[in-house]
Motif scaffolding. Structure first.
Motif, PDB file in Angstrom:
ATOM      1  N   SER A  92      10.692  -4.310 -13.012  1.00  0.00           N
ATOM      2  CA  SER A  92      10.433  -3.356 -11.750  1.00  0.00           C
ATOM      3  C   SER A  92       9.669  -2.166 -12.388  1.00  0.00           C
ATOM      4  O   SER A  92       8.341  -1.621 -12.203  1.00  0.00           O
ATOM      5  N   GLY A  93      10.293  -1.544 -13.665  1.00  0.00           N
ATOM      6  CA  GLY A  93       9.413  -0.187 -14.209  1.00  0.00           C
ATOM      7  C   GLY A  93       7.999  -0.494 -14.579  1.00  0.00           C
ATOM      8  O   GLY A  93       7.137   0.084 -14.637  1.00  0.00           O
ATOM      9  N   ARG A  94       8.081  -1.727 -15.541  1.00  0.00           N
ATOM     10  CA  ARG A  94       6.720  -2.227 -16.046  1.00  0.00           C
ATOM     11  C   ARG A  94       5.962  -2.589 -15.177  1.00  0.00           C
ATOM     12  O   ARG A  94       4.656  -2.443 -15.265  1.00  0.00           O
ATOM     13  N   LEU A  95       6.285  -3.315 -14.087  1.00  0.00           N
ATOM     14  CA  LEU A  95       5.418  -3.709 -13.176  1.00  0.00           C
ATOM     15  C   LEU A  95       4.951  -2.657 -12.400  1.00  0.00           C
ATOM     16  O   LEU A  95       3.632  -2.690 -12.017  1.00  0.00           O
ATOM     17  N   ASP A  96       5.783  -1.807 -11.987  1.00  0.00           N
ATOM     18  CA  ASP A  96       5.186  -0.443 -11.192  1.00  0.00           C
ATOM     19  C   ASP A  96       4.054   0.210 -12.183  1.00  0.00           C
ATOM     20  O   ASP A  96       2.992   0.473 -11.522  1.00  0.00           O
ATOM     21  N   TYR A  97       4.253   0.125 -13.419  1.00  0.00           N
ATOM     22  CA  TYR A  97       2.916   0.831 -14.319  1.00  0.00           C
ATOM     23  C   TYR A  97       1.873  -0.146 -14.092  1.00  0.00           C
ATOM     24  O   TYR A  97       0.484   0.260 -14.023  1.00  0.00           O
TER      25      TYR A  97
END
Length: 250
Positions: A92-97
């Motif tokens: 999720s965190g890297r996908l958001d970025y």
């Protein structure tokens, strides 16, 4: 026309036209009054991804409510980008970025793709769409990219229009320079495909290379994380064969 970065700017999924009066719901009112600290009579820019960007005036009918009066058009709505960014979902965190950067780089649609080495089996489309809106708000972008449901790798290729060029990032390319392949295209690429953390499988790479509408490009001599590869690939495509220079995606 360049965006006005001196004014606050919000996305509002309502029809926008001169003279329109728009009552805001509780969440929008809280954001406007308590987060942005807008006061009665303050001006703000609003957009909906369809009608361009408008200057609006904040109204406070009561202490706990807010509305906007749409004043005038600041920037007309551009034609939507045809560039489809296809990617294997990340955590999720890297996908958001990655979603935010794809929006900033001009993607017109976000297409999750399930590959052999994809590590995230499901994707939250609502969260992806919210990140796309946030990126557009912050960067002066008027078009909100379409956020699509995930498809399998085979399904993506089987349904791809063979008249539309699809570029994929190939870590096994025999050169480090992506420019010759991109500059040789006679039309702008319509799709970019970036693989997962483990890269494409040998079978997937062979399948891609066998298709006449697919162009493989390298991304330099270093191994890049998937989210970094997304930014690098979108930048080089826009610079070499996109709306930074030779072609226009709209």
């Amino acid at each position: 026309m360049r965006a006005n970065y001196k004014m606050q700017r919000i996305f509002l999924d309502r029809p926008l036209a001169a003279g329109a009066e728009i009552a805001l719901d509780r969440a929008q009112t809280n954001y406007l009054l308590n987060v942005l600290r807008m006061t009665d009579g303050a001006e703000i820019l609003v957009f909906n991804g369809r009608d361009g960007e408008w200057r609006a005036t904040v109204r406070k009918p009561t202490k706990k409510s807010a509305a906007l009066t749409i004043a005038r058009l600041e920037r007309p709505q551009p034609a939507p980008s045809r560039l489809v960014y296809c990617f294997a979902p990340l955590k999720s965190g890297r996908l958001d970025y990655m979603v935010q950067k794809a929006v900033e780089m001009g993607a017109g649609a976000l297409q999750p793709v399930m590959t052999h080495h994809t590590q995230v089996p499901r994707i939250n489309i609502e969260r992806m769409a919210a990140n796309a809106v946030e990126a557009a708000e912050q960067c002066g972008i008027l078009s909100i990219p379409e956020c699509r449901e995930a498809v399998r790798f085979d399904t993506l290729l089987a349904g791809w229009d063979p008249a539309a060029r699809l570029v994929f990032c190939d870590e096994d390319a025999n050169t480090n320079n992506p420019l010759p392949a991109l500059q040789a295209l006679d039309a702008p690429p319509v799709g970019l495909l970036v693989g997962p953390e483990g890269g494409f499988s040998d079978a997937e790479r062979a399948q891609l290379r066998a298709l006449p509408f697919v162009t493989a490009i390298p991304l330099g001599p270093r191994i890049l994380r998937a989210d970094t590869a997304a930014v690098a690939a979108l930048a080089v495509i826009q610079a070499a064969a996109g709306d930074w220079d030779t072609f226009n995606f709209p």
